[in-house]
Scaffold this motif. Structure first.
Motif, mmCIF file in Angstrom:
data_model
loop_
_atom_site.group_PDB
_atom_site.id
_atom_site.type_symbol
_atom_site.label_atom_id
_atom_site.label_comp_id
_atom_site.label_asym_id
_atom_site.label_seq_id
_atom_site.Cartn_x
_atom_site.Cartn_y
_atom_site.Cartn_z
ATOM 1 N N THR A 121 30.908 14.169 2.498
ATOM 2 C CA THR A 121 29.630 15.032 2.496
ATOM 3 C C THR A 121 28.373 13.849 2.377
ATOM 4 O OG1 THR A 121 29.765 15.002 0.026
ATOM 5 C CG2 THR A 121 30.550 16.932 1.173
ATOM 6 N N GLY A 122 29.002 12.893 1.962
ATOM 7 C CA GLY A 122 27.966 11.572 1.541
ATOM 8 C C GLY A 122 27.065 11.761 0.454
ATOM 9 N N LYS A 123 27.501 12.774 -0.447
ATOM 10 C CA LYS A 123 26.568 13.363 -1.572
ATOM 11 C C LYS A 123 27.229 13.040 -3.108
ATOM 12 C CE LYS A 123 24.211 16.573 0.961
ATOM 13 N NZ LYS A 123 24.286 17.969 1.399
ATOM 14 N N MET A 124 28.517 12.454 -2.809
ATOM 15 C CA MET A 124 29.155 12.106 -4.134
ATOM 16 C C MET A 124 28.518 11.057 -4.956
ATOM 17 S SD MET A 124 32.962 12.894 -3.354
ATOM 18 C CE MET A 124 33.881 11.670 -4.385
ATOM 19 N N ALA A 125 28.306 11.285 -6.192
ATOM 20 C CA ALA A 125 27.824 10.145 -7.121
ATOM 21 C C ALA A 125 28.747 8.974 -7.336
ATOM 22 C CB ALA A 125 27.349 10.606 -8.520
ATOM 23 N N GLY A 126 28.371 7.878 -7.152
ATOM 24 C CA GLY A 126 28.938 6.606 -7.635
ATOM 25 C C GLY A 126 28.609 5.454 -6.407
ATOM 26 N N ARG A 127 29.372 4.400 -6.472
ATOM 27 C CA ARG A 127 29.047 3.391 -5.487
ATOM 28 C C ARG A 127 29.538 3.621 -4.354
ATOM 29 N NH1 ARG A 127 29.255 -2.837 -7.938
ATOM 30 N NH2 ARG A 127 28.564 -3.806 -6.097
ATOM 31 N N GLY A 128 28.963 3.452 -3.295
ATOM 32 C CA GLY A 128 29.377 3.687 -1.758
ATOM 33 C C GLY A 128 29.631 2.683 -0.692
ATOM 34 N N ALA A 129 30.554 2.918 0.125
ATOM 35 C CA ALA A 129 30.690 1.986 1.154
ATOM 36 C C ALA A 129 30.762 2.912 2.514
ATOM 37 C CB ALA A 129 31.723 0.805 0.950
ATOM 38 N N TYR A 130 30.738 2.281 3.455
ATOM 39 C CA TYR A 130 30.717 2.958 4.811
ATOM 40 C C TYR A 130 31.800 2.165 5.723
ATOM 41 C CZ TYR A 130 26.964 5.559 3.251
ATOM 42 O OH TYR A 130 25.863 6.458 2.539
ATOM 43 N N LEU A 131 32.442 3.118 6.362
ATOM 44 C CA LEU A 131 33.503 3.159 7.242
ATOM 45 C C LEU A 131 33.525 3.589 8.530
ATOM 46 C CD1 LEU A 131 36.859 2.938 5.540
ATOM 47 C CD2 LEU A 131 36.087 1.267 6.755
ATOM 48 N N CYS A 132 33.954 3.168 9.845
ATOM 49 C CA CYS A 132 33.982 3.937 11.043
ATOM 50 C C CYS A 132 35.120 5.048 10.716
ATOM 51 C CB CYS A 132 34.612 3.279 12.258
ATOM 52 S SG CYS A 132 33.473 1.723 12.603
ATOM 53 N N TYR A 133 34.970 6.257 11.322
ATOM 54 C CA TYR A 133 36.243 7.291 11.497
ATOM 55 C C TYR A 133 37.204 6.459 12.058
ATOM 56 C CZ TYR A 133 33.699 11.096 9.722
ATOM 57 O OH TYR A 133 33.060 11.880 9.075
ATOM 58 N N ASP A 134 38.061 5.355 11.549
ATOM 59 C CA ASP A 134 39.027 4.557 12.262
ATOM 60 C C ASP A 134 39.718 4.083 11.363
ATOM 61 O OD1 ASP A 134 40.432 2.777 13.964
ATOM 62 O OD2 ASP A 134 38.699 2.765 15.175
ATOM 63 N N VAL A 135 41.177 4.150 11.358
ATOM 64 C CA VAL A 135 42.099 3.772 10.400
ATOM 65 C C VAL A 135 42.053 2.239 10.602
ATOM 66 C CG1 VAL A 135 44.633 3.713 9.973
ATOM 67 C CG2 VAL A 135 43.327 5.764 10.162
ATOM 68 N N SER A 136 41.877 1.900 11.796
ATOM 69 C CA SER A 136 41.984 0.311 11.996
ATOM 70 C C SER A 136 41.019 -0.582 11.177
ATOM 71 C CB SER A 136 41.976 -0.061 13.267
ATOM 72 O OG SER A 136 40.808 0.186 14.052
ATOM 73 N N CYS A 137 39.639 0.265 11.000
ATOM 74 C CA CYS A 137 38.847 -0.437 10.075
ATOM 75 C C CYS A 137 39.203 -0.326 8.598
ATOM 76 C CB CYS A 137 37.547 0.220 10.485
ATOM 77 S SG CYS A 137 36.525 0.062 12.062
ATOM 78 N N LEU A 138 39.728 0.720 8.275
ATOM 79 C CA LEU A 138 40.161 0.757 6.850
ATOM 80 C C LEU A 138 41.226 -0.273 6.682
ATOM 81 C CD1 LEU A 138 40.198 2.539 4.263
ATOM 82 C CD2 LEU A 138 42.030 3.662 5.230
ATOM 83 N N GLN A 139 42.208 -0.627 7.730
ATOM 84 C CA GLN A 139 43.265 -1.577 7.609
ATOM 85 C C GLN A 139 42.423 -2.939 7.558
ATOM 86 O OE1 GLN A 139 45.815 -0.243 10.645
ATOM 87 N NE2 GLN A 139 46.858 1.116 9.446
ATOM 88 N N LYS A 140 41.548 -3.255 8.115
ATOM 89 C CA LYS A 140 40.835 -4.456 8.387
ATOM 90 C C LYS A 140 40.211 -4.666 6.866
ATOM 91 C CE LYS A 140 39.363 -4.661 12.688
ATOM 92 N NZ LYS A 140 38.087 -4.300 13.473
ATOM 93 N N CYS A 141 39.690 -3.692 6.044
ATOM 94 C CA CYS A 141 39.047 -4.040 4.874
ATOM 95 C C CYS A 141 40.095 -4.091 3.760
ATOM 96 C CB CYS A 141 37.853 -3.303 4.502
ATOM 97 S SG CYS A 141 38.494 -1.702 4.370
ATOM 98 N N ARG A 142 41.326 -3.439 4.112
ATOM 99 C CA ARG A 142 42.599 -3.484 3.282
ATOM 100 C C ARG A 142 43.056 -5.018 3.249
ATOM 101 N NH1 ARG A 142 47.686 0.564 3.176
ATOM 102 N NH2 ARG A 142 48.923 -0.432 1.687
ATOM 103 N N LYS A 143 43.054 -5.591 4.412
ATOM 104 C CA LYS A 143 43.441 -7.155 4.723
ATOM 105 C C LYS A 143 42.621 -7.956 4.293
ATOM 106 C CE LYS A 143 45.810 -7.350 8.757
ATOM 107 N NZ LYS A 143 45.659 -7.590 10.215
ATOM 108 N N THR A 144 41.220 -7.750 4.282
ATOM 109 C CA THR A 144 40.263 -8.888 3.748
ATOM 110 C C THR A 144 39.661 -8.419 2.362
ATOM 111 O OG1 THR A 144 38.341 -7.428 4.723
ATOM 112 C CG2 THR A 144 39.391 -9.092 6.154
ATOM 113 N N TYR A 175 44.965 2.674 -0.768
ATOM 114 C CA TYR A 175 44.428 2.590 0.459
ATOM 115 C C TYR A 175 45.342 3.627 1.204
ATOM 116 C CZ TYR A 175 41.694 -1.784 0.294
ATOM 117 O OH TYR A 175 40.975 -2.520 -0.045
ATOM 118 N N ASP A 176 46.491 3.727 0.751
ATOM 119 C CA ASP A 176 47.275 4.872 1.388
ATOM 120 C C ASP A 176 46.835 6.355 1.393
ATOM 121 O OD1 ASP A 176 49.196 3.045 1.995
ATOM 122 O OD2 ASP A 176 50.628 3.324 0.590
ATOM 123 N N GLY A 177 46.399 6.551 0.339
ATOM 124 C CA GLY A 177 45.622 7.923 0.246
ATOM 125 C C GLY A 177 44.305 7.776 1.072
#
Ligand SMILES: [Zn+2]
Length: 97
Positions: free
Chosen positions: A39-62, A78-80
């Protein structure tokens, strides 16, 4: 009709700048939980990611996500996120049709 410029955010995985609506927000709430925020509306600190698991894996690695939230991120988080991302991606592609 004039084109309005949509807000642009950067994917922390691949570094691409995209329309905010093409990215999914990752949020760290005040309880320290890290989750996707479609929703983009949750309170807290945010970061953005493509709808792409490979991007998630990239930031997991780095460790980029850990750095932008300045905390440790355990593997199970990360698995979740990965599982949730796949689900959201599916939901988003259904909605787009
Ligand atoms: Zn990306």
């Amino acid at each position: 009709m004039q084109k309005r410029k949509p807000p642009v955010r950067m994917c922390i995985g691949c570094g691409a700048h995209k329309d905010k609506r093409e990215l999914i927000r990752v949020v760290r709430n005040k309880e320290g939980e890290i989750r996707l925020d479609p929703t983009g509306k949750m309170a807290g600190r945010g970061a953005y990611l493509c709808y792409d698991v490979s991007c998630l894996q990239k930031c997991r690695k780095t460790q980029k996500l850990a750095r932008s939230f300045s905390c440790q991120i355990p593997d199970e988080v990360y698995d979740g996120l990965e599982a949730q991302l796949l689900k959201e991606k599916e939901a988003a592609s259904v909605a787009a049709e």
